[in-house]
Scaffold this motif. Structure first.
Motif, PDB file in Angstrom:
ATOM      1  N   GLY A 176       0.783  -1.235   0.000  1.00 15.06           N
ATOM      2  CA  GLY A 176       0.000   0.000   0.000  1.00 15.06           C
ATOM      3  C   GLY A 176       0.809   1.276   0.000  1.00 15.06           C
ATOM      4  O   GLY A 176       0.250   2.369  -0.099  1.00 15.06           O
ATOM      5  N   PHE A 177       2.134   1.185   0.075  1.00 17.69           N
ATOM      6  CA  PHE A 177       2.975   2.384   0.089  1.00 17.69           C
ATOM      7  C   PHE A 177       3.325   2.818  -1.335  1.00 17.69           C
ATOM      8  O   PHE A 177       3.556   1.980  -2.208  1.00 17.69           O
ATOM      9  N   SER A 178       3.375   4.111  -1.542  1.00 14.05           N
ATOM     10  CA  SER A 178       3.850   4.655  -2.817  1.00 14.05           C
ATOM     11  C   SER A 178       4.758   5.841  -2.535  1.00 14.05           C
ATOM     12  O   SER A 178       4.591   6.566  -1.547  1.00 14.05           O
ATOM     13  N   LEU A 179       5.739   6.022  -3.403  1.00 13.95           N
ATOM     14  CA  LEU A 179       6.679   7.127  -3.289  1.00 13.95           C
ATOM     15  C   LEU A 179       6.590   7.955  -4.566  1.00 13.95           C
ATOM     16  O   LEU A 179       6.751   7.428  -5.667  1.00 13.95           O
ATOM     17  N   THR A 180       6.326   9.237  -4.416  1.00 11.60           N
ATOM     18  CA  THR A 180       6.268  10.143  -5.556  1.00 11.60           C
ATOM     19  C   THR A 180       7.431  11.118  -5.479  1.00 11.60           C
ATOM     20  O   THR A 180       7.614  11.805  -4.460  1.00 11.60           O
ATOM     21  N   VAL A 181       8.230  11.173  -6.531  1.00 10.10           N
ATOM     22  CA  VAL A 181       9.335  12.130  -6.607  1.00 10.10           C
ATOM     23  C   VAL A 181       8.955  13.197  -7.627  1.00 10.10           C
ATOM     24  O   VAL A 181       8.274  12.920  -8.618  1.00 10.10           O
ATOM     25  N   SER A 204       3.459   7.967   0.711  1.00  4.42           N
ATOM     26  CA  SER A 204       2.048   7.996   1.095  1.00  4.42           C
ATOM     27  C   SER A 204       1.471   6.589   1.200  1.00  4.42           C
ATOM     28  O   SER A 204       1.959   5.635   0.588  1.00  4.42           O
ATOM     29  N   ARG A 205       0.380   6.494   1.980  1.00  8.16           N
ATOM     30  CA  ARG A 205      -0.336   5.230   2.155  1.00  8.16           C
ATOM     31  C   ARG A 205      -1.718   5.534   2.688  1.00  8.16           C
ATOM     32  O   ARG A 205      -1.916   6.483   3.444  1.00  8.16           O
ATOM     33  N   ASN A 206      -2.687   4.729   2.290  1.00  8.43           N
ATOM     34  CA  ASN A 206      -4.024   4.841   2.854  1.00  8.43           C
ATOM     35  C   ASN A 206      -4.094   3.945   4.083  1.00  8.43           C
ATOM     36  O   ASN A 206      -3.843   2.740   3.999  1.00  8.43           O
ATOM     37  N   ILE A 207      -4.429   4.537   5.224  1.00  6.46           N
ATOM     38  CA  ILE A 207      -4.507   3.804   6.487  1.00  6.46           C
ATOM     39  C   ILE A 207      -5.890   4.012   7.071  1.00  6.46           C
ATOM     40  O   ILE A 207      -6.269   5.130   7.415  1.00  6.46           O
ATOM     41  N   ALA A 208      -6.675   2.928   7.140  1.00  2.00           N
ATOM     42  CA  ALA A 208      -8.015   2.964   7.727  1.00  2.00           C
ATOM     43  C   ALA A 208      -8.883   4.049   7.094  1.00  2.00           C
ATOM     44  O   ALA A 208      -9.633   4.739   7.795  1.00  2.00           O
ATOM     45  N   GLY A 209      -8.770   4.227   5.772  1.00  2.22           N
ATOM     46  CA  GLY A 209      -9.599   5.200   5.077  1.00  2.22           C
ATOM     47  C   GLY A 209      -9.031   6.604   5.036  1.00  2.22           C
ATOM     48  O   GLY A 209      -9.653   7.511   4.465  1.00  2.22           O
ATOM     49  N   PHE A 210      -7.858   6.800   5.606  1.00  2.35           N
ATOM     50  CA  PHE A 210      -7.220   8.116   5.596  1.00  2.35           C
ATOM     51  C   PHE A 210      -5.976   8.081   4.709  1.00  2.35           C
ATOM     52  O   PHE A 210      -5.191   7.130   4.761  1.00  2.35           O
ATOM     53  N   ASP A 211      -5.807   9.118   3.896  1.00  2.00           N
ATOM     54  CA  ASP A 211      -4.619   9.275   3.068  1.00  2.00           C
ATOM     55  C   ASP A 211      -3.545   9.952   3.909  1.00  2.00           C
ATOM     56  O   ASP A 211      -3.694  11.112   4.287  1.00  2.00           O
ATOM     57  N   VAL A 212      -2.486   9.215   4.207  1.00  2.00           N
ATOM     58  CA  VAL A 212      -1.423   9.716   5.075  1.00  2.00           C
ATOM     59  C   VAL A 212      -0.151   9.864   4.253  1.00  2.00           C
ATOM     60  O   VAL A 212       0.215   8.977   3.482  1.00  2.00           O
ATOM     61  N   THR A 249      12.440  21.374   3.849  1.00  2.00           N
ATOM     62  CA  THR A 249      11.562  21.161   4.985  1.00  2.00           C
ATOM     63  C   THR A 249      10.782  19.857   4.850  1.00  2.00           C
ATOM     64  O   THR A 249      10.441  19.432   3.744  1.00  2.00           O
ATOM     65  N   TRP A 250      10.507  19.217   5.994  1.00  3.37           N
ATOM     66  CA  TRP A 250       9.644  18.040   6.052  1.00  3.37           C
ATOM     67  C   TRP A 250       8.248  18.479   6.444  1.00  3.37           C
ATOM     68  O   TRP A 250       8.083  19.425   7.225  1.00  3.37           O
ATOM     69  N   TYR A 251       7.237  17.803   5.930  1.00  6.77           N
ATOM     70  CA  TYR A 251       5.871  18.089   6.360  1.00  6.77           C
ATOM     71  C   TYR A 251       5.013  16.829   6.239  1.00  6.77           C
ATOM     72  O   TYR A 251       5.334  15.905   5.491  1.00  6.77           O
ATOM     73  N   PHE A 252       3.946  16.830   6.996  1.00  5.92           N
ATOM     74  CA  PHE A 252       3.080  15.656   7.139  1.00  5.92           C
ATOM     75  C   PHE A 252       1.648  16.041   6.781  1.00  5.92           C
ATOM     76  O   PHE A 252       1.180  17.131   7.138  1.00  5.92           O
ATOM     77  N   THR A 253       0.952  15.175   6.055  1.00  3.70           N
ATOM     78  CA  THR A 253      -0.433  15.422   5.673  1.00  3.70           C
ATOM     79  C   THR A 253      -1.291  14.209   5.975  1.00  3.70           C
ATOM     80  O   THR A 253      -0.875  13.076   5.712  1.00  3.70           O
ATOM     81  N   MET A 254      -2.463  14.445   6.545  1.00  5.31           N
ATOM     82  CA  MET A 254      -3.441  13.381   6.738  1.00  5.31           C
ATOM     83  C   MET A 254      -4.793  13.866   6.248  1.00  5.31           C
ATOM     84  O   MET A 254      -5.254  14.943   6.630  1.00  5.31           O
ATOM     85  N   GLY A 255      -5.420  13.113   5.345  1.00  5.83           N
ATOM     86  CA  GLY A 255      -6.691  13.546   4.785  1.00  5.83           C
ATOM     87  C   GLY A 255      -7.612  12.385   4.509  1.00  5.83           C
ATOM     88  O   GLY A 255      -7.245  11.212   4.605  1.00  5.83           O
ATOM     89  N   HIS A 256      -8.828  12.741   4.141  1.00 10.52           N
ATOM     90  CA  HIS A 256      -9.840  11.738   3.810  1.00 10.52           C
ATOM     91  C   HIS A 256     -10.559  12.161   2.536  1.00 10.52           C
ATOM     92  O   HIS A 256     -10.982  13.317   2.398  1.00 10.52           O
ATOM     93  N   SER A 257     -10.648  11.242   1.576  1.00 10.71           N
ATOM     94  CA  SER A 257     -11.347  11.504   0.309  1.00 10.71           C
ATOM     95  C   SER A 257     -12.730  10.885   0.354  1.00 10.71           C
ATOM     96  O   SER A 257     -12.931   9.814   0.940  1.00 10.71           O
ATOM     97  N   PHE A 258     -13.703  11.551  -0.251  1.00 14.34           N
ATOM     98  CA  PHE A 258     -15.075  11.038  -0.231  1.00 14.34           C
ATOM     99  C   PHE A 258     -15.759  11.313  -1.557  1.00 14.34           C
ATOM    100  O   PHE A 258     -15.254  12.081  -2.381  1.00 14.34           O
TER     101      PHE A 258
END
Length: 258
Positions: A176-181, A204-212, A249-258
């Motif tokens: 389920g992991f993907s790397l985008t450069v 990135s990976r989808n975890i329990a319905g969330f895009d992390v 810089t490093w940054y983190f995103t967590m979202g949900h698509s519907f």
């Protein structure tokens, strides 16, 4: 992003998963900071983000995407609102899209020059397998408020015709992991000293319905004009805020698509 890694690559990585049979799709996300085209738009602070899209027959679509921003990065600005409409489709194995974007920053402007940051771009792109190539052309008078008055270069020049070229490659890593450069190059028409390049990577990976996703981004300008940036407007305590918005810089995103 738009400086926009946010509008091309971010939609491709996260929001693209929600495009389906239903006419409406959307996404909600929180990010540790908002980075677009290698530049930190939320001044290193967290950002709330949301998007909504309506898909019509024959590949036509329209939508909007929002993010909080910092007034220290964009004078008088607290929200970026992207409005867009376009068409997408496929020719064999190649997907394509052509989109008109309008980027709006309510209440934001370079006060000393009475210039707003709002601008618009015509964006064309193609996807082949896990490759993506996108070009954005500024069709409004200025790109992000860049002109002779705001930059202090020349007398009556504007930046219509500026362009951003972006190449991205997504690698499926398994489980389920993907790397985008990503690599991008921004050209500011009539103001070459302000051109820059940016690069980044997103895991990135989808975890329990969330895009992390966790990402790293950096921009580089050959002339160093972005190393010490300020709007020139002091805060309530009379202090000016300076930053190097293109620094790595490093940054983190967590979202949900519907």
């Amino acid at each position: 992003m738009d400086r926009r890694m946010g509008c091309a690559t971010l939609l491709w990585i996260i929001s693209g998963a929600s495009w389906g049979q239903d006419a409406w799709s959307g996404n909600l996300a929180v990010a540790s900071q908002y980075v677009s085209r290698g530049f930190q738009q939320s001044w290193g602070k967290p950002a709330w983000q949301a998007g909504l899209e309506f898909e019509m027959p024959h590949g036509w679509y329209a939508g909007s995407w929002l993010s909080t921003i910092s007034p220290y990065a964009i004078e008088g600005g607290y929200v970026e609102m992207d409005l867009y409409a376009g068409k997408r489709g496929n020719i064999g194995d190649v997907g394509y899209h052509a989109t008109l974007y309008g980027y709006v920053y309510p209440g934001a402007r370079v006060a000393v020059a009475k210039t707003r940051y709002n601008y618009s771009e015509f964006v064309v792109g193609a996807d082949w397998k896990n490759w993506s190539l996108v070009y954005s052309l500024t069709v409004s008078r200025d790109y992000f408020g860049d002109n002779s008055q705001t930059l202090g270069v020349g007398t009556r020049s504007h930046s219509r015709g500026s362009g951003y070229l972006e190449l991205a490659r997504r690698l499926e890593l398994g489980k389920g992991f993907s790397l985008t450069v990503h690599y991008g190059r921004q050209r500011i028409n009539h103001f070459a000293e302000y051109n820059w390049q940016d690069a980044g990577a997103t895991l990135s990976r989808n975890i329990a319905g969330f895009d992390v996703a966790i990402a790293y981004g950096r921009a580089r300008n050959a002339h160093g004009v972005y190393r010490r940036v300020t709007t020139g407007v002091p805060d309530e305590n009379g202090h000016l805020h300076f930053s190097d918005p293109g620094s790595g810089t490093w940054y983190f995103t967590m979202g949900h698509s519907f």
